[in-house]
Design a protein around this motif. Structure first.
Motif, short mmCIF file in Angstrom:
data_model
loop_
_atom_site.label_atom_id
_atom_site.label_comp_id
_atom_site.label_asym_id
_atom_site.label_seq_id
_atom_site.Cartn_x
_atom_site.Cartn_y
_atom_site.Cartn_z
N ILE A 106 0.88 -1.18 0.00
CA ILE A 106 0.00 0.00 0.00
C ILE A 106 0.91 1.22 0.00
O ILE A 106 1.63 1.47 0.96
N VAL A 109 -1.21 -0.74 -4.50
CA VAL A 109 -2.28 0.24 -4.62
C VAL A 109 -1.79 1.55 -4.00
O VAL A 109 -1.00 1.55 -3.07
N ALA A 133 -2.68 5.01 -2.06
CA ALA A 133 -3.73 5.52 -1.18
C ALA A 133 -3.29 6.79 -0.47
O ALA A 133 -2.10 7.12 -0.43
N ASP A 162 -8.65 2.13 3.34
CA ASP A 162 -9.14 2.14 1.97
C ASP A 162 -8.20 1.35 1.05
O ASP A 162 -8.64 0.57 0.21
N GLY A 163 -6.91 1.57 1.24
CA GLY A 163 -5.94 0.88 0.41
C GLY A 163 -6.05 -0.64 0.56
O GLY A 163 -5.96 -1.37 -0.42
N VAL A 187 -8.67 -2.51 1.32
CA VAL A 187 -9.82 -3.14 0.64
C VAL A 187 -9.54 -3.18 -0.87
O VAL A 187 -9.84 -4.18 -1.53
N ARG A 188 -8.94 -2.15 -1.40
CA ARG A 188 -8.66 -2.15 -2.83
C ARG A 188 -7.62 -3.20 -3.18
O ARG A 188 -7.72 -3.92 -4.18
N LEU A 189 -6.63 -3.33 -2.31
CA LEU A 189 -5.59 -4.32 -2.59
C LEU A 189 -6.16 -5.73 -2.56
O LEU A 189 -5.87 -6.55 -3.44
N ARG A 190 -6.99 -6.00 -1.56
CA ARG A 190 -7.53 -7.36 -1.44
C ARG A 190 -8.53 -7.67 -2.55
O ARG A 190 -8.66 -8.81 -2.97
N ALA A 191 -9.19 -6.63 -3.02
CA ALA A 191 -10.12 -6.84 -4.13
C ALA A 191 -9.36 -7.24 -5.40
O ALA A 191 -9.76 -8.13 -6.14
N LYS A 192 -8.24 -6.54 -5.61
CA LYS A 192 -7.51 -6.75 -6.86
C LYS A 192 -6.60 -7.96 -6.78
O LYS A 192 -6.37 -8.66 -7.77
#
Lengths: 333, 333
Positions: free
Chosen positions: A182, A216, A218, A227-228, A230-235
């Motif tokens: 992140i 990611v 952030a 926030d970072g 959740v985006r990292l785990r999503a991607k």
DNA sequence: AGCGTCACCGTGAACGTTCACGGAGTGAGG
DNA sequence: CCTCACTCCGTGAACGTTCACGGTGACGCT
């Protein structure tokens, strides 16, 4: 008897004495009777006289040294702990510290403003070095975590390469298979373009080809860290170990993990960068790549010292020092 | 051609030009050829010339305003967040901030040193007010969380009485039966004697007779908070709700509770004072009596503004403002 | 040749305070 | 009465820079 501004002369006239007597009264010097002292002090107060510190310092040939400190934010304990260290180093020498942050502001403008009040400026700069040096108008500049490339700019840099390589190796030996990062978006994306930080570049160099792009970007805050994550785990759902740009963001990420029911370090290892003491009170306590702020501050102060008290001709075009971060293993990784 | 110190005149002589030309070169003014500018800049660099900021500010009639900020510590985020707020309020007006802390140092000496560089000094003072005013040598003083009792001293105070009464009431309604307080030992016990803080006095006023003495005094740090909790529980095992002097200490206390297997808030309710945002990332998140740092900073800046830009005769002997803390309920209580 | 314009540069005079002197007044001691 | 010491106070001269103004050449135009 002037226009807008009250000088020592006005007070002297109003009190029916001379300049020198006013000085004696204001500065608690001897050679003045108690009566006149009180008289002068009273009329000074009535007139609202405030001595010009510039004239005073000039005439008294005072050698006060004050150094400007430019930080990224005062809401990130890393920066303020660094400030604390610098203060500790510098106060015993009688120096003073002018503090500023470029959170929402222009780097270069800040330096320009500070240059009129400080004998040297050290800090985390993000602007163009040439612009900075120009804005400094001859006062020495020391930047942190960024090498100096132009004359008039000096630096104390943090060598992340070796430290991050060691960090990742140790993490691998603890079972890490796939890393994620992140990364901070400073300097902010609005207006200026994003530039990868040195921390990111060190990470990409050693994370292995499959992890080098699991990054990611952030905002540099608690919320940003959350926030970072959740985006990292999503991607990249397969990431089992996340390195976070700094401890503040790492705390946000850890909190987010807890909210999402992700066990730390069971499901996910988290490690920050900075070495905040506050990381120790988290549960689990935050592992981190600790930057020795005391050493950092000491080196910066030393450079300033060299530059200011050194021989008539300043030493080199640029003087630079280096500080090595070291891992601080706690429970989160 | 001077003794130890290089002036503009020296540079002018060495470069074979006049003062004014050196000024033009140094300050990037027009009316100078590129050739001479570079010549001057080069010789200035060679000689190690650094313009006197005092002379410069004096001659240019610059109206830079810088205010000194004296804090208890830079390692407590409360203080640095306050500093951040002050910076936010003050930077747009073009003011600068001189930062200092009296962690291990003498209050009054600090003010004396600062008074030569700042147009006003605001902060958390612990020394004798009369001494402070004397040390300030005419520059206005604004103290926080302590009422002003002498002329020349001004204040923005935090009204804990009402807030703590409400806080304790709410805690009672949540099941609190017996309170305890972890109090700060600032000013430090070494040398000076300990004096109860206003926060303690407000607590004792409303905690009820049986809880008014359940107080332990601890160092103002994470470790201090932890240490305070063990001492409090040893002396008063029946305490089910502990109020902690500030959030930093409260975090230490919470960590200690976890180490001792004490469930928060099940076995023990914990509530701090300050309102640190970092309290939210603890588990459980820390309840706290939040002090509005933005309002505090704004009031302080406003007082300074009144004092400095006000009418010729300063308004009153002392101007004081008040700020009200308010509870921030999170999970720890 | 005379004049005006332009680009560059230098010379007193500030800015508001403190320092190094020198001077006036008082009282004691001879 | 003179001298000496002592206390109190005032007057030029710094401190190092910038501001306002004036000057000097070079060049072009009429």
């Amino acid at each position: 008897m002037s226009g807008g501004h009250i000088t020592i002369e006005d007070v002297a006239a109003a009190a029916g004495v001379s300049r020198q007597t006013v000085t004696r009264a204001m500065n608690g010097m001897p050679e003045i009777s108690q009566r006149t002292r009180e008289l002068v002090l009273r009329t000074a107060a009535e007139l609202g006289y405030r001595p010009s510190r510039f004239a005073s310092n000039l005439a008294a040939r005072r050698k006060v040294r004050s150094i400007g400190l430019v930080l990224g934010s005062l809401r990130n304990p890393y920066y303020t702990e660094l400030a604390a260290e610098l203060l500790d180093v510098v106060t015993p020498r009688g120096w003073q510290v002018l503090m500023a942050s470029h959170e929402q502001g222009d780097d270069v403008a800040l330096v320009a403003a500070l240059s009129g009040q400080a004998d040297a400026i050290v800090g985390y700069f993000i602007g163009d070095e040439t612009d900075l040096v120009a804005a400094a108008r001859g006062v020495p500049l020391v930047q942190v975590e960024r090498p100096a490339t132009v004359s008039g700019m000096h630096a104390v840099i943090v060598d992340f390469d070796a430290a991050i390589e060691a960090l990742l190796d140790e993490l691998r030996s603890r079972g890490a298979r796939r890393f994620g990062l992140i990364e901070s978006s400073m300097p902010p994306e609005d207006g200026r373009r994003y530039r990868p930080t040195r921390r990111r570049r060190s990470y990409e160099r050693f994370a292995g080809p499959d992890s080098a792009d699991a990054v990611v970007v952030a905002e540099e805050s608690i919320r940003g860290g959350a926030d970072g994550l959740v985006r990292l785990r999503a991607k990249h759902p397969d990431v089992d170990t996340v390195v976070v740009f700094n401890d503040l963001m790492a705390m946000g990420a850890m909190q987010q993990a807890q909210l999402d029911g992700v066990a730390v370090p069971g499901d996910l290892r988290v490690v920050g960068v900075d070495g905040l003491s506050l990381g120790a009170v988290m549960s689990p306590p935050l592992s981190t790549l600790s930057i020795d702020r005391r050493a950092l501050a000491a080196e910066a102060a030393d450079i300033v010292s060299t530059l200011l008290d050194g021989a008539e001709p300043p030493p080199q075009p640029s003087v630079v020092r280096t500080v090595l971060p070291r891992p601080l293993w706690r429970a989160s990784a």
